[in-house]
Design a protein around this motif. Structure first.
Motif, PDB file in Angstrom:
ATOM      1  N   GLY A 145       0.794  -1.223   0.000  1.00 54.49           N
ATOM      2  CA  GLY A 145       0.000   0.000   0.000  1.00 54.49           C
ATOM      3  C   GLY A 145       0.821   1.264   0.000  1.00 54.49           C
ATOM      4  N   ALA A 146       2.074   1.182   0.425  1.00 54.30           N
ATOM      5  CA  ALA A 146       2.930   2.371   0.446  1.00 54.30           C
ATOM      6  C   ALA A 146       3.549   2.663  -0.916  1.00 54.30           C
ATOM      7  CB  ALA A 146       4.041   2.197   1.471  1.00 54.30           C
ATOM      8  N   THR A 147       3.583   1.667  -1.798  1.00 54.12           N
ATOM      9  CA  THR A 147       4.330   1.848  -3.045  1.00 54.12           C
ATOM     10  C   THR A 147       3.774   2.957  -3.943  1.00 54.12           C
ATOM     11  OG1 THR A 147       3.138   0.037  -4.167  1.00 54.12           O
ATOM     12  CG2 THR A 147       5.199  -0.513  -3.003  1.00 54.12           C
ATOM     13  N   PRO A 148       2.450   3.097  -4.112  1.00 49.64           N
ATOM     14  CA  PRO A 148       1.988   4.202  -4.954  1.00 49.64           C
ATOM     15  C   PRO A 148       2.165   5.568  -4.297  1.00 49.64           C
ATOM     16  CG  PRO A 148       0.116   3.033  -4.037  1.00 49.64           C
ATOM     17  CD  PRO A 148       1.334   2.228  -3.694  1.00 49.64           C
ATOM     18  N   SER A 160       4.973   3.205 -10.830  1.00 51.97           N
ATOM     19  CA  SER A 160       4.041   3.950 -11.685  1.00 51.97           C
ATOM     20  C   SER A 160       3.988   3.391 -13.106  1.00 51.97           C
ATOM     21  CB  SER A 160       4.422   5.428 -11.731  1.00 51.97           C
ATOM     22  OG  SER A 160       5.746   5.590 -12.202  1.00 51.97           O
ATOM     23  N   ALA A 161       5.028   2.657 -13.523  1.00 49.74           N
ATOM     24  CA  ALA A 161       5.047   2.091 -14.873  1.00 49.74           C
ATOM     25  C   ALA A 161       4.124   0.891 -15.002  1.00 49.74           C
ATOM     26  CB  ALA A 161       6.470   1.695 -15.256  1.00 49.74           C
ATOM     27  N   THR A 162       3.753   0.269 -13.875  1.00 50.76           N
ATOM     28  CA  THR A 162       2.920  -0.934 -13.934  1.00 50.76           C
ATOM     29  C   THR A 162       1.599  -0.815 -13.176  1.00 50.76           C
ATOM     30  OG1 THR A 162       4.225  -1.829 -12.103  1.00 50.76           O
ATOM     31  CG2 THR A 162       4.822  -2.554 -14.317  1.00 50.76           C
ATOM     32  N   ILE A 163       1.456   0.167 -12.297  1.00 51.85           N
ATOM     33  CA  ILE A 163       0.185   0.337 -11.585  1.00 51.85           C
ATOM     34  C   ILE A 163      -0.910   0.740 -12.565  1.00 51.85           C
ATOM     35  CG2 ILE A 163      -1.071   1.836  -9.971  1.00 51.85           C
ATOM     36  CD1 ILE A 163       1.366   1.835  -8.187  1.00 51.85           C
ATOM     37  N   THR A 164      -2.010   0.026 -12.527  1.00 51.02           N
ATOM     38  CA  THR A 164      -3.157   0.374 -13.372  1.00 51.02           C
ATOM     39  C   THR A 164      -4.224   1.111 -12.579  1.00 51.02           C
ATOM     40  OG1 THR A 164      -4.143  -1.807 -12.958  1.00 51.02           O
ATOM     41  CG2 THR A 164      -2.774  -1.550 -14.941  1.00 51.02           C
ATOM     42  N   GLU A 165      -4.441   0.674 -11.306  1.00 50.26           N
ATOM     43  CA  GLU A 165      -5.463   1.301 -10.464  1.00 50.26           C
ATOM     44  C   GLU A 165      -5.053   1.211  -8.995  1.00 50.26           C
ATOM     45  OE1 GLU A 165      -9.626   0.449 -12.881  1.00 50.26           O
ATOM     46  OE2 GLU A 165      -8.920  -1.031 -11.407  1.00 50.26           O
ATOM     47  N   THR A 173     -14.825  12.312   1.189  1.00 52.07           N
ATOM     48  CA  THR A 173     -16.193  11.988   0.756  1.00 52.07           C
ATOM     49  C   THR A 173     -16.794  10.824   1.542  1.00 52.07           C
ATOM     50  OG1 THR A 173     -15.457  10.405  -0.929  1.00 52.07           O
ATOM     51  CG2 THR A 173     -15.586  12.731  -1.576  1.00 52.07           C
ATOM     52  N   GLY A 174     -15.952  10.060   2.247  1.00 54.07           N
ATOM     53  CA  GLY A 174     -16.444   8.896   2.969  1.00 54.07           C
ATOM     54  C   GLY A 174     -16.766   7.720   2.070  1.00 54.07           C
ATOM     55  N   GLU A 175     -16.196   7.697   0.869  1.00 51.73           N
ATOM     56  CA  GLU A 175     -16.477   6.631  -0.080  1.00 51.73           C
ATOM     57  C   GLU A 175     -15.199   5.893  -0.454  1.00 51.73           C
ATOM     58  OE1 GLU A 175     -19.488   5.881  -0.927  1.00 51.73           O
ATOM     59  OE2 GLU A 175     -20.440   7.611   0.036  1.00 51.73           O
ATOM     60  N   THR A 176     -15.355   4.657  -0.915  1.00 54.66           N
ATOM     61  CA  THR A 176     -14.241   3.921  -1.500  1.00 54.66           C
ATOM     62  C   THR A 176     -14.170   4.258  -2.977  1.00 54.66           C
ATOM     63  OG1 THR A 176     -14.450   2.111   0.093  1.00 54.66           O
ATOM     64  CG2 THR A 176     -13.286   1.633  -1.941  1.00 54.66           C
ATOM     65  N   VAL A 177     -12.994   4.645  -3.450  1.00 53.34           N
ATOM     66  CA  VAL A 177     -12.830   5.094  -4.833  1.00 53.34           C
ATOM     67  C   VAL A 177     -11.761   4.260  -5.520  1.00 53.34           C
ATOM     68  CG1 VAL A 177     -13.547   7.459  -4.341  1.00 53.34           C
ATOM     69  CG2 VAL A 177     -11.126   6.853  -4.151  1.00 53.34           C
ATOM     70  N   THR A 178     -11.863   4.176  -6.846  1.00 50.63           N
ATOM     71  CA  THR A 178     -10.848   3.510  -7.661  1.00 50.63           C
ATOM     72  C   THR A 178     -10.213   4.554  -8.556  1.00 50.63           C
ATOM     73  OG1 THR A 178     -12.050   1.407  -7.624  1.00 50.63           O
ATOM     74  CG2 THR A 178     -10.386   1.706  -9.347  1.00 50.63           C
ATOM     75  N   LEU A 179      -8.931   4.778  -8.383  1.00 49.62           N
ATOM     76  CA  LEU A 179      -8.206   5.814  -9.120  1.00 49.62           C
ATOM     77  C   LEU A 179      -7.349   5.180 -10.207  1.00 49.62           C
ATOM     78  CD1 LEU A 179      -7.012   7.897  -6.030  1.00 49.62           C
ATOM     79  CD2 LEU A 179      -8.966   8.374  -7.507  1.00 49.62           C
ATOM     80  N   SER A 180      -7.440   5.723 -11.414  1.00 55.21           N
ATOM     81  CA  SER A 180      -6.613   5.232 -12.513  1.00 55.21           C
ATOM     82  C   SER A 180      -5.172   5.684 -12.322  1.00 55.21           C
ATOM     83  CB  SER A 180      -7.142   5.779 -13.837  1.00 55.21           C
ATOM     84  OG  SER A 180      -6.930   7.196 -13.895  1.00 55.21           O
ATOM     85  N   ASN A 181      -4.288   5.135 -13.124  1.00 55.79           N
ATOM     86  CA  ASN A 181      -2.879   5.544 -13.074  1.00 55.79           C
ATOM     87  C   ASN A 181      -2.751   7.046 -13.266  1.00 55.79           C
ATOM     88  OD1 ASN A 181      -0.202   6.221 -14.499  1.00 55.79           O
ATOM     89  ND2 ASN A 181       0.212   4.169 -13.731  1.00 55.79           N
ATOM     90  N   ALA A 182      -3.458   7.583 -14.254  1.00 54.56           N
ATOM     91  CA  ALA A 182      -3.358   9.025 -14.525  1.00 54.56           C
ATOM     92  C   ALA A 182      -3.860   9.845 -13.345  1.00 54.56           C
ATOM     93  CB  ALA A 182      -4.153   9.365 -15.786  1.00 54.56           C
ATOM     94  N   GLU A 183      -4.927   9.368 -12.696  1.00 59.53           N
ATOM     95  CA  GLU A 183      -5.485  10.096 -11.555  1.00 59.53           C
ATOM     96  C   GLU A 183      -4.553  10.081 -10.349  1.00 59.53           C
ATOM     97  OE1 GLU A 183     -10.295   9.719 -11.925  1.00 59.53           O
ATOM     98  OE2 GLU A 183      -9.170   7.862 -11.563  1.00 59.53           O
ATOM     99  N   ARG A 204      -6.049  -1.224  -1.802  1.00 57.74           N
ATOM    100  CA  ARG A 204      -5.574  -2.241  -2.747  1.00 57.74           C
ATOM    101  C   ARG A 204      -4.851  -1.549  -3.901  1.00 57.74           C
ATOM    102  NH1 ARG A 204      -7.340  -7.344  -1.898  1.00 57.74           N
ATOM    103  NH2 ARG A 204      -8.469  -7.337   0.073  1.00 57.74           N
ATOM    104  N   VAL A 205      -3.867  -2.251  -4.462  1.00 55.95           N
ATOM    105  CA  VAL A 205      -3.108  -1.732  -5.599  1.00 55.95           C
ATOM    106  C   VAL A 205      -3.146  -2.771  -6.712  1.00 55.95           C
ATOM    107  CG1 VAL A 205      -0.945  -0.695  -6.367  1.00 55.95           C
ATOM    108  CG2 VAL A 205      -1.561  -0.601  -3.946  1.00 55.95           C
ATOM    109  N   ARG A 206      -3.463  -2.328  -7.927  1.00 53.27           N
ATOM    110  CA  ARG A 206      -3.554  -3.223  -9.080  1.00 53.27           C
ATOM    111  C   ARG A 206      -2.455  -2.895 -10.087  1.00 53.27           C
ATOM    112  NH1 ARG A 206     -10.031  -2.272  -9.076  1.00 53.27           N
ATOM    113  NH2 ARG A 206     -10.526  -3.794  -7.425  1.00 53.27           N
ATOM    114  N   PHE A 207      -1.853  -3.950 -10.624  1.00 48.04           N
ATOM    115  CA  PHE A 207      -0.732  -3.812 -11.546  1.00 48.04           C
ATOM    116  C   PHE A 207      -1.021  -4.555 -12.847  1.00 48.04           C
ATOM    117  CE2 PHE A 207       0.789  -3.645  -7.231  1.00 48.04           C
ATOM    118  CZ  PHE A 207       1.783  -2.679  -7.216  1.00 48.04           C
TER     119      PHE A 207
END
Length: 383
Positions: A145-148, A160-165, A173-183, A204-207
């Motif tokens: 979780g610290a890597t991004p 950053s070269a492999t993280i997708t989300e 906001t009190g919500e769970t969000v999914t952020l793209s690489n660009a975001e 969570r981190v997705r690659f």
């Protein structure tokens, strides 16, 4: 000597907000310690206690603990692997949340890691699976979780070269969000999460990795290519690359070893400076005046006409060589970029050394080094 922490107790807090249409929130039990030592949770082994330490083992527990602290107006410190934290000797007056979630899931070349997964173990498993993209990040201590947040990088690779989300809890906001690489807005050792440190808690981190028939990504780092006996841009067998990187890191004291005080550190304590054209020209003039006109400092293109130079080189040439220091906090005997706890140091000992190095490099070369680890309750500007 620090007082003994209170025995752990279980506290019930309300879980994440229900889906639309539901009316209640699940009650979640989380483990809690009062007056809890934080030093054992960091690779420096430094810092005072937290008023309260909560350990969360699921995403829902993480969210519930964060929401409970926010609702109460309690300061919150997120602790993962503790490899990027410098905690003050007085400790943290608030809730420290230790993220101990687990989850490793491969779907083809897609990888999802829970924030609490041990990073170096996850890298090893992707290499075993024959997937390329993060093999040069082997041996880096800390949690996934610290890597991004830091846009962790080494030996020619950055996450950053492999993280997708990145899946995160948005405290605003009190919500769970999914952020793209660009975001995520990644840059050198930086990201959106670092610019807004109190907003998102990574869950969570997705690659997106690469199946290259057991071969690594193209080797970018000159030292790695030299050790492997290949040219930059070549590929090599994944396990071979991982072993080479681990050997390089170990030789610099950058692989955790409880018996080796050179590894009681945060790895690289300072980021490599990035200079614009005018700053770089002034820097070269200072180098020539101090070290002679024949001296060529390290220089790497950093985009937009900027140049990156080496913090380790600056520290060494300013007179802070390997093993520098007479007290309980010293520069590593293996690498000038690592400041270390020799076993009896305090955080203030460490910061005194860091400030001495910063002042010496500034005087010698006109460059102000910036600390890479996050400071809690202290800063290099204090004192």
């Amino acid at each position: 000597m620090s007082p003994e922490p209170s025995p752990p107790r279980t506290r019930t807090v309300r879980g994440p907000r229900p889906k639309r249409g539901a009316t209640d929130r699940t009650l979640i039990a989380v483990q809690e310690l009062q007056d809890a030592p934080l030093a054992p949770l960091t690779t420096f082994r430094l810092g005072g206690p937290a008023t309260r330490l909560v350990t969360a083992t699921t995403d829902d527990e993480v969210i519930a603990a964060v929401r409970a602290a926010d609702d109460a107006g309690t300061p919150l410190l997120i602790v993962g692997g503790g490899s990027n934290l410098v905690i003050g000797d007085k400790g943290f007056d608030g809730t420290a949340l230790r993220v101990a979630t687990r989850g490793f899931r491969l779907d083809g070349t897609g990888l999802e890691l829970a924030a609490g997964e041990v990073w170096t173990d996850a890298v090893a498993r992707t290499v075993e699976a024959g997937l390329a993209g993060i093999e040069c990040l082997a041996g880096i201590p800390g949690s996934a979780g610290a890597t991004p947040i830091q846009n962790v990088g080494a030996y020619g690779q950055e996450v950053s070269a492999t993280i997708t989300e990145v899946v995160a809890y948005d405290r605003r906001t009190g919500e769970t969000v999914t952020l793209s690489n660009a975001e995520c807005d990644f840059s050198y050792r930086h990201s959106r999460f670092k610019r807004e440190p109190d907003r998102h808690v990574v869950l969570r981190v997705r690659f997106g990795l690469e199946d290259a028939d057991g071969l690594s990504a193209p080797i970018k780092y000159a030292e790695t290519a030299r050790v492997l006996g290949v040219a930059p841009g070549d590929r090599q067998e994944l396990a071979t690359v991982r072993r080479a990187v681990l050997a390089l890191r170990a030789g610099k004291g950058m692989v955790l070893d409880p018996e080796d005080h050179d590894t009681w550190s945060a790895g690289s304590f300072f980021t490599n400076p990035i200079l614009d054209a005018g700053e770089y020209a002034a820097f070269v003039d200072r180098v020539h005046a101090r070290l002679g006109a024949e001296t060529v400092p390290p220089a790497y293109p950093a985009g937009d006409g900027r140049t990156k130079t080496s913090a380790a080189w600056l520290i060494d040439r300013a007179g802070f060589t390997k093993g520098y220091g007479a007290g309980p906090a010293r520069i590593s005997t293996k690498h000038t970029l690592a400041l270390t706890n020799r076993g009896e140091a305090t955080t203030e000992d460490l910061l005194a050394l860091a400030r001495e190095v910063v002042a010496g490099v500034r005087e010698a070369f006109g460059i102000t080094l910036v600390n890479e680890p996050v400071t809690v309750g202290v800063s290099l500007q204090d004192g």
